[in-house]
Design an enzyme around this catalytic site. Structure first.
Site, PDB file in Angstrom:
ATOM      1  N   CYS A   2       0.883  -1.132   0.065  1.00  0.00           N
ATOM      2  CA  CYS A   2       0.189   0.182   0.064  1.00  0.00           C
ATOM      3  C   CYS A   2       0.990   1.247   0.080  1.00  0.00           C
ATOM      4  O   CYS A   2       2.225   1.085  -0.003  1.00  0.00           O
ATOM      5  CB  CYS A   2      -0.811   0.037   1.241  1.00  0.00           C
ATOM      6  SG  CYS A   2      -1.854  -1.448   1.404  1.00  0.00           S
ATOM      7  N   ARG A  49      -4.593   1.870  -1.211  1.00  0.00           N
ATOM      8  CA  ARG A  49      -4.838   0.336  -0.787  1.00  0.00           C
ATOM      9  C   ARG A  49      -4.607  -0.797  -1.778  1.00  0.00           C
ATOM     10  O   ARG A  49      -5.341  -0.674  -2.941  1.00  0.00           O
ATOM     11  CB  ARG A  49      -5.947   0.172   0.069  1.00  0.00           C
ATOM     12  CG  ARG A  49      -6.151  -1.106   0.919  1.00  0.00           C
ATOM     13  CD  ARG A  49      -7.677  -1.211   1.297  1.00  0.00           C
ATOM     14  NE  ARG A  49      -7.563  -2.316   2.159  1.00  0.00           N
ATOM     15  CZ  ARG A  49      -8.672  -3.003   2.392  1.00  0.00           C
ATOM     16  NH1 ARG A  49      -9.994  -2.486   1.952  1.00  0.00           N
ATOM     17  NH2 ARG A  49      -8.852  -4.162   2.999  1.00  0.00           N
ATOM     18  N   LEU A  50      -3.489  -1.482  -1.333  1.00  0.00           N
ATOM     19  CA  LEU A  50      -3.792  -2.958  -2.166  1.00  0.00           C
ATOM     20  C   LEU A  50      -4.323  -3.893  -1.056  1.00  0.00           C
ATOM     21  O   LEU A  50      -3.689  -4.159  -0.062  1.00  0.00           O
ATOM     22  CB  LEU A  50      -2.376  -3.554  -2.500  1.00  0.00           C
ATOM     23  CG  LEU A  50      -2.187  -4.618  -3.261  1.00  0.00           C
ATOM     24  CD1 LEU A  50      -2.863  -4.601  -4.631  1.00  0.00           C
ATOM     25  CD2 LEU A  50      -0.747  -5.157  -3.296  1.00  0.00           C
ATOM     26  N   ILE A  52      -4.988  -6.969   0.796  1.00  0.00           N
ATOM     27  CA  ILE A  52      -4.493  -8.450   0.918  1.00  0.00           C
ATOM     28  C   ILE A  52      -5.629  -9.429   1.924  1.00  0.00           C
ATOM     29  O   ILE A  52      -5.711 -10.415   1.607  1.00  0.00           O
ATOM     30  CB  ILE A  52      -3.002  -8.208   1.504  1.00  0.00           C
ATOM     31  CG1 ILE A  52      -2.120  -7.443   0.315  1.00  0.00           C
ATOM     32  CG2 ILE A  52      -2.513  -9.635   1.618  1.00  0.00           C
ATOM     33  CD1 ILE A  52      -2.201  -8.323  -0.922  1.00  0.00           C
ATOM     34  N   ASN A  75       0.738   1.059   6.044  1.00  0.00           N
ATOM     35  CA  ASN A  75       1.289   0.055   4.756  1.00  0.00           C
ATOM     36  C   ASN A  75       2.050  -1.101   5.367  1.00  0.00           C
ATOM     37  O   ASN A  75       3.290  -0.825   6.364  1.00  0.00           O
ATOM     38  CB  ASN A  75       2.182   0.933   3.856  1.00  0.00           C
ATOM     39  CG  ASN A  75       2.831   0.132   3.067  1.00  0.00           C
ATOM     40  OD1 ASN A  75       2.467  -0.963   2.680  1.00  0.00           O
ATOM     41  ND2 ASN A  75       4.034   0.364   2.581  1.00  0.00           N
ATOM     42  N   GLU A  77       1.941  -5.440   6.745  1.00  0.00           N
ATOM     43  CA  GLU A  77       1.398  -6.766   7.284  1.00  0.00           C
ATOM     44  C   GLU A  77       1.950  -7.016   8.716  1.00  0.00           C
ATOM     45  O   GLU A  77       3.188  -7.212   8.882  1.00  0.00           O
ATOM     46  CB  GLU A  77       1.745  -7.769   6.539  1.00  0.00           C
ATOM     47  CG  GLU A  77       0.987  -7.859   4.940  1.00  0.00           C
ATOM     48  CD  GLU A  77       1.117  -9.031   4.275  1.00  0.00           C
ATOM     49  OE1 GLU A  77       0.654 -10.292   4.794  1.00  0.00           O
ATOM     50  OE2 GLU A  77       1.832  -9.301   3.389  1.00  0.00           O
ATOM     51  N   ASP A 100      -5.699  -6.285   9.554  1.00  0.00           N
ATOM     52  CA  ASP A 100      -4.717  -6.015  10.441  1.00  0.00           C
ATOM     53  C   ASP A 100      -4.536  -4.439  10.534  1.00  0.00           C
ATOM     54  O   ASP A 100      -4.180  -4.204  11.567  1.00  0.00           O
ATOM     55  CB  ASP A 100      -3.212  -6.681  10.138  1.00  0.00           C
ATOM     56  CG  ASP A 100      -2.907  -6.246   8.683  1.00  0.00           C
ATOM     57  OD1 ASP A 100      -3.816  -5.861   8.198  1.00  0.00           O
ATOM     58  OD2 ASP A 100      -1.677  -6.571   8.440  1.00  0.00           O
TER      59      ASP A 100
END
Length: 358
Positions: A2, A49-50, A52, A75, A77, A100
Site C-alpha cells: 500500500c 490500498r492494495l 490483501i 502500509n 502486514e 490487520d
C-alpha cells in the site's frame, strides 16, 4: 503493498485536500484497490490500498477510532494480528473487521507507542492524535517498508515514496554528500537520499511531531547474545522452527500467494515450507539469455536449478528470459519506481514482479 502520505503543519494553516490528492495520485500504483484522505488544520493523511486481508470496505483508510481521537494510515502486514486480536479482546477492544489495519489502530489506542514491541511484521504507519495534536510515525525493525520525510514551507511532509513529497511542493535537487557516498560504496547507508532535504526514517525508529518540535527515537536494534549452554543440535532445531514459523505466518492472505524461486538455498527453502500449506504453489523465476556469454557469467542463469526445485515440490512454475538490452530498456521506468539506485542483483526483480502480477 500500500502507500501512505501526509502533511503536518505546526502553524495550523490548514492542509489542502488538493495537495493531498496530488500526493495520492503520485503513488496510486502502490494501491489500486482503494484510496482515502483526511484533512484538518494541522494534519493531512492519505492512503492508497492494495487489499490483501479483508478486501471489503472494512479495511478502508484513513481509519479512525470510534471516539475520533486516533486516525491511522498504514502500509504493511502484521503477521501475529490474530494473537493480538485475542489480546485486545481481553482488554475490552472490539475488532469488527478481518483486517490487520484495525488491529494496528486498536493496539496503538490501547498501548500507545509500546504497541511496537508486540508487532511481528513489516510496516510503516502514521497515527494522528486529534486530542494532543501529535503525529506519530513508525517503521518496522528491519526497514522492509519505506518511509521518507522532508520539511517544506514550515511543514513536515512524509510518504512511502519520494515522488509524493515532490507532488506536495518539495523541490527536486541532488544531495551531493549522498551522491559521494553512493559513488564510494555503491549504496547509501545512512538516512540520506539522493534528494537534497529528503531523509528516510531509519529501520526500528519512530518520529513524533507536534507544535513543540520533533523527537526521533530508536525502539529496536539487533543484539547478538550467544548462549554457549545451548547445544549445536538445539540451535539447528531452533533456527529451523523459527524459519518455518516465519514463512507460515506470511502465507495468511485473502488473495493468491506465490513465491520467487531462484536456484539458491534461500528461496528454495521458502518454497519448500510454503508448498506444504499451499497446494500447487505458484513460483516465478527470471533467467538470462546465455547465447553470447561464457565463463563465470554462465552461473547467473539459475533456471535449470529452479525448474528442478519446482518439479520436486510440484509447484506451478513460471519463468521468463531476459536478453541483452532489457535492463537499459526498462531503466527509466525502474528508476522512477526505485528513486534511489541500489547495489546488487535487484534490477531483474522488476521483470519477475511484472510476470507475477499477471
Amino acid at each position: 503493498m500500500c502507500g501512505i502520505a501526509g502533511i503536518f503543519d505546526p502553524h495550523a494553516r490548514g492542509v489542502s485536500d488538493e495537495v493531498l490528492g496530488r500526493m495520492t495520485q503520485s503513488i496510486r500504483h502502490r494501491g489500486p484497490d482503494d484510496e482515502g484522505r483526511h484533512a484538518g488544520d494541522r494534519i493531512g493523511l492519505a492512503n492508497v490500498r492494495l487489499a490483501i486481508r479483508d478486501t471489503t470496505d472494512a479495511g478502508h483508510q484513513p481509519m479512525a477510532t470510534s471516539d475520533g481521537r486516533y486516525v491511522l494510515v498504514y502500509n504493511g502486514e502484521i503477521y501475529n494480528f490474530r494473537e493480538l486480536e485475542r489480546e485486545l479482546a481481553r482488554c475490552g477492544q472490539q475488532i469488527s473487521s478481518r483486517c490487520d489495519t484495525e488491529v494496528v489502530l486498536k493496539a496503538f489506542q490501547e498501548w500507545g507507542p509500546a504497541c511496537l514491541d508486540r508487532f511481528d511484521g513489516m510496516f510503516a504507519f502514521a497515527v494522528w492524535d486529534e486530542r494532543d495534536q501529535r503525529l506519530f510515525l513508525a517503521r518496522d525493525r528491519f526497514g522492509v517498508k519505506p518511509l521518507y520525510y522532508a520539511h517544506c514551507d514550515g511543514r513536515l511532509l512524509f510518504a512511502s515514496e519520494i515522488k509524493a513529497l515532490l507532488a506536495a511542493g518539495m523541490t527536486a535537487a541532488v544531495s551531493y554528500p549522498a551522491l559521494g557516498e553512493y559513488f564510494t560504496f555503491q549504496n547509501i547507508y545512512g538516512d540520506s537520499t539522493l534528494f537534497e532535504g529528503v531523509r528516510m526514517l531509519p529501520a526500528g525508529h519512530t518520529l513524533a511531531v507536534d507544535e513543540a518540535g520533533e523527537r526521533r527515537e530508536q525502539y529496536w536494534d539487533l543484539v547478538f547474545e550467544p548462549d554457549e549452554s545451548v547445544s549445536e543440535s538445539d540451535w539447528i532445531a531452533g533456527v529451523r522452527e523459527a524459519f518455518e514459523r516465519a514463512v507460515r505466518q506470511q502465507l495468511v492472505s485473502d488473495v493468491p500467494v506465490g513465491s520467487y524461486l531462484s536456484g539458491g538455498m534461500d528461496s528454495a527453502s521458502i518454497a519448500a515450507v510454503a508448498a506444504r500449506s499451499i497446494p500447487r504453489l505458484m513460483t516465478f523465476t527470471g533467467g538470462f539469455d546465455l547465447s553470447s556469454v561464457q565463463g563465470l557469467e554462465l552461473v547467473f542463469d539459475e533456471r535449470a536449478d529452479a525448474e528442478a526445485i519446482a518439479s520436486f515440490f510440484r509447484t506451478e512454475h513460471y519463468e521468463m528470459v531476459m536478453h541483452a538490452g532489457d535492463m537499459a530498456w526498462v531503466l527509466p521506468e525502474l528508476i522512477w519506481h526505485l528513486e534511489d539506485p541500489r547495489v546488487g542483483m535487484s534490477y531483474q526483480n522488476h521483470y519477475i514482479a511484472r510476470l507475477a502480477s499477471k
